[in-house]
Design a protein around this motif. Structure first.
Motif, PDB file in Angstrom:
ATOM      1  N   SER A   1      -3.856  11.731  -4.329  1.00 17.06           N
ATOM      2  CA  SER A   1      -2.911  12.775  -3.258  1.00 17.06           C
ATOM      3  C   SER A   1      -3.663  13.070  -1.518  1.00 17.06           C
ATOM      4  N   PRO A   2      -2.346  12.438  -0.479  1.00 15.16           N
ATOM      5  CA  PRO A   2      -3.107  13.138   0.965  1.00 15.16           C
ATOM      6  C   PRO A   2      -2.837  14.344   1.342  1.00 15.16           C
ATOM      7  N   VAL A   3      -4.520  14.572   1.717  1.00 16.92           N
ATOM      8  CA  VAL A   3      -4.708  15.809   1.540  1.00 16.92           C
ATOM      9  C   VAL A   3      -5.263  15.764   3.848  1.00 16.92           C
ATOM     10  N   MET A   4      -5.375  16.637   3.588  1.00 19.80           N
ATOM     11  CA  MET A   4      -4.888  17.062   5.213  1.00 19.80           C
ATOM     12  C   MET A   4      -6.351  15.720   6.283  1.00 19.80           C
ATOM     13  N   ALA A   5      -5.801  14.786   7.053  1.00 17.02           N
ATOM     14  CA  ALA A   5      -7.000  14.070   7.675  1.00 17.02           C
ATOM     15  C   ALA A   5      -8.145  14.907   8.587  1.00 17.02           C
ATOM     16  N   GLN A   6      -9.333  15.039   7.570  1.00 21.35           N
ATOM     17  CA  GLN A   6     -10.444  16.143   8.288  1.00 21.35           C
ATOM     18  C   GLN A   6     -11.477  14.759   8.363  1.00 21.35           C
ATOM     19  N   TRP A   7     -11.501  13.797   7.450  1.00 21.88           N
ATOM     20  CA  TRP A   7     -12.954  12.993   7.658  1.00 21.88           C
ATOM     21  C   TRP A   7     -13.200  12.240   8.255  1.00 21.88           C
ATOM     22  N   LEU A   8     -12.980  10.624   8.212  1.00 23.38           N
ATOM     23  CA  LEU A   8     -13.310   9.780   9.319  1.00 23.38           C
ATOM     24  C   LEU A   8     -11.371   8.807   9.035  1.00 23.38           C
ATOM     25  N   HIS A   9     -11.608   8.262  10.399  1.00 23.86           N
ATOM     26  CA  HIS A   9     -10.298   7.792  10.835  1.00 23.86           C
ATOM     27  C   HIS A   9     -10.961   6.620  11.754  1.00 23.86           C
TER      28      HIS A   9
ATOM     29  N   VAL B   1     -22.244   8.995  15.689  1.00 27.03           N
ATOM     30  CA  VAL B   1     -21.783   8.800  14.373  1.00 27.03           C
ATOM     31  C   VAL B   1     -21.358   9.854  13.004  1.00 27.03           C
ATOM     32  N   LYS B   2     -20.014   9.294  12.644  1.00 25.80           N
ATOM     33  CA  LYS B   2     -19.509   9.870  12.073  1.00 25.80           C
ATOM     34  C   LYS B   2     -19.954   9.748   9.999  1.00 25.80           C
ATOM     35  N   ALA B   3     -19.920   8.954   9.692  1.00 29.24           N
ATOM     36  CA  ALA B   3     -20.945   8.515   8.675  1.00 29.24           C
ATOM     37  C   ALA B   3     -21.884   7.676   7.879  1.00 29.24           C
ATOM     38  N   ILE B   4     -21.995   8.162   7.853  1.00 26.23           N
ATOM     39  CA  ILE B   4     -23.392   6.605   6.811  1.00 26.23           C
ATOM     40  C   ILE B   4     -23.294   6.132   5.569  1.00 26.23           C
ATOM     41  N   MET B   5     -23.528   4.507   6.138  1.00 25.47           N
ATOM     42  CA  MET B   5     -23.575   3.808   4.611  1.00 25.47           C
ATOM     43  C   MET B   5     -25.065   3.487   4.459  1.00 25.47           C
ATOM     44  N   CYS B   6     -25.706   3.762   3.248  1.00 27.79           N
ATOM     45  CA  CYS B   6     -26.472   3.700   3.019  1.00 27.79           C
ATOM     46  C   CYS B   6     -27.086   1.461   3.039  1.00 27.79           C
ATOM     47  N   SER B   7     -27.048   0.304   3.015  1.00 24.97           N
ATOM     48  CA  SER B   7     -26.665  -1.396   2.122  1.00 24.97           C
ATOM     49  C   SER B   7     -27.458  -1.037   1.391  1.00 24.97           C
ATOM     50  N   ARG B   8     -28.202  -0.405  -0.065  1.00 27.97           N
ATOM     51  CA  ARG B   8     -28.239  -0.203  -1.115  1.00 27.97           C
ATOM     52  C   ARG B   8     -29.240   0.389  -1.349  1.00 27.97           C
ATOM     53  N   GLY B   9     -29.380   0.407  -2.566  1.00 27.06           N
ATOM     54  CA  GLY B   9     -30.730   1.241  -3.280  1.00 27.06           C
ATOM     55  C   GLY B   9     -31.906   0.551  -3.470  1.00 27.06           C
ATOM     56  N   GLY B  10     -32.885   0.897  -4.670  1.00 23.90           N
ATOM     57  CA  GLY B  10     -33.547   0.387  -5.254  1.00 23.90           C
ATOM     58  C   GLY B  10     -34.833   1.593  -5.496  1.00 23.90           C
ATOM     59  N   ASP B  11     -35.500   2.058  -5.084  1.00 18.71           N
ATOM     60  CA  ASP B  11     -36.626   2.916  -4.536  1.00 18.71           C
ATOM     61  C   ASP B  11     -37.119   2.823  -3.388  1.00 18.71           C
ATOM     62  N   GLY B  12     -37.706   4.690  -2.876  1.00 14.89           N
ATOM     63  CA  GLY B  12     -37.795   4.668  -2.515  1.00 14.89           C
ATOM     64  C   GLY B  12     -36.770   6.049  -0.476  1.00 14.89           C
ATOM     65  N   ALA B  13     -35.974   6.172  -1.294  1.00 13.71           N
ATOM     66  CA  ALA B  13     -34.842   7.733  -0.969  1.00 13.71           C
ATOM     67  C   ALA B  13     -35.861   8.702  -0.924  1.00 13.71           C
ATOM     68  N   VAL B  14     -36.827   9.133  -1.552  1.00  6.31           N
ATOM     69  CA  VAL B  14     -37.456  10.501  -2.003  1.00  6.31           C
ATOM     70  C   VAL B  14     -38.400  10.468  -0.519  1.00  6.31           C
ATOM     71  N   HIS B  15     -39.237   9.257  -0.624  1.00  6.63           N
ATOM     72  CA  HIS B  15     -40.270   9.331   0.202  1.00  6.63           C
ATOM     73  C   HIS B  15     -39.550   9.665   1.733  1.00  6.63           C
TER      74      HIS B  15
END
Length: 331
Positions: free
Chosen positions: A29-37, A103-117
């Protein structure tokens, strides 16, 4: 825009049985366009394990095909002891993406291990001061949990490799794109014999169960938030270890916070001999004493075509009855 729906697995005409034991229906369902454009900038960073040029370039091609501009973190292709750079390099890339106003959003390239660092090097206040839509899953559960604890919303969803596999045109990638643009889904999942009926509302948190377990007792532990709907998935974790994680939640007194639970895909795990036939039955045995709705076999996890995007940190409603389960996002 007319709402649309699709069956994740369909019933072939004339057949007397389902192709699979579950069907997921999506109603958007469409909502108000409030995120990425179109034209917005998305930063690609690697906060966890090392990746490669092909993975990052595949993500760039898909995101730009979708109409976004992309920038890549300075250390996104580094390799330091199998991590994507030193802790300082990865932390600096995350801070750059969070603090860069373009920068409006961040995409991580992959997971794996180490984000908690990175969480060991940052305060929760950083995430409060620089709210950004962060996208990823698996090890990125750590960063999504930090965003949720800071009161922000992120997307537990596919990353660079997955969105480029089918050039961004598959059902999962298109669902992610719609969510990024603010078109929120209502997920309908077919009935499962172990489901617990009921209705609940709360903050949707969760992701990779072993990563969540690693955040226990920290400022970034989303299970300490009041009134949550918790979704979990994992790969390669034995039933014994998952059992330990479940009882850790109980011994810490966190189960009263959980108003509803979604059991996603647990893959490549070792069973406990002479006990439960599968992971779902073990969860059922543990959760049946709690008067909360529980949805089993939800399509979220480490298999791309069973990894529909989830809006972490958003208010959500879960209703489970004889017709299946419905998850609705209420931002």
């Amino acid at each position: 825009m007319t709402p649309w729906s699709c069956d994740f697995f369909r019933i072939f005409a004339g057949m007397k049985r389902f192709i699979s034991s579950w069907i997921l229906t999506l109603t958007i369902s469409p909502v108000m366009a409030q995120w990425l454009h179109e034209g917005d900038t998305i930063a690609i960073i690697s906060p966890s394990s090392a990746t490669d040029t092909a993975t990052v370039n595949g993500g760039i091609r898909t995101l730009e095909r979708w109409g976004f501009h992309t920038v890549v973190g300075r250390s996104a292709l580094n390799n330091y002891r199998e991590f994507a750079g030193t802790i300082e390099e990865r932390r600096n890339d995350l801070l750059w993406a969070l603090q860069n106003p373009s920068v409006k959003a961040i995409m991580c390239s992959r997971g794996g291990d180490g984000a908690v660092h990175l969480l060991c090097e940052l305060s929760l206040d950083i995430f409060r001061r620089y709210p950004k839509m962060l996208i990823g899953f698996s090890d990125i559960t750590a960063l999504l949990s930090a965003e949720a604890c800071a009161g922000n919303i992120g997307i537990h969803g596919s990353m660079c490799h997955a969105i480029s596999t089918y050039e961004g045109n598959d059902t999962i990638s298109q669902s992610l794109l719609r969510m990024m643009k603010g078109e929120l889904p209502e997920y309908h999942v077919a009935p499962h014999p172990l489901n617990h009926a009921g209705k609940a509302k709360g903050i949707l948190v969760g992701g990779n169960m072993s990563v969540l377990h690693g955040l226990a007792g920290s400022d970034y532990d989303p299970l300490t938030l009041p009134d949550i709907i918790l979704f979990v998935e994992d790969t390669g974790e034995s039933m014994t270890k998952v059992d330990r994680m479940l009882h850790n939640m109980e011994v810490r007194g966190l189960m009263p916070h959980v108003k509803g639970m979604i059991i996603g895909q647990f893959t490549n795990y070792k069973k406990i001999p002479n006990t439960f036939p599968d992971m779902n039955h073990m969860f059922h045995e543990y959760l049946r004493k709690y008067a909360i709705p529980v949805c089993f076999d939800f399509p979220v996890g480490h298999r791309h075509m069973r990894n529909f995007p989830m809006l972490v940190g958003s208010m959500a409603e879960l209703e489970v009855d004889g017709d299946g389960a419905t998850l609705t996002f209420c931002p």
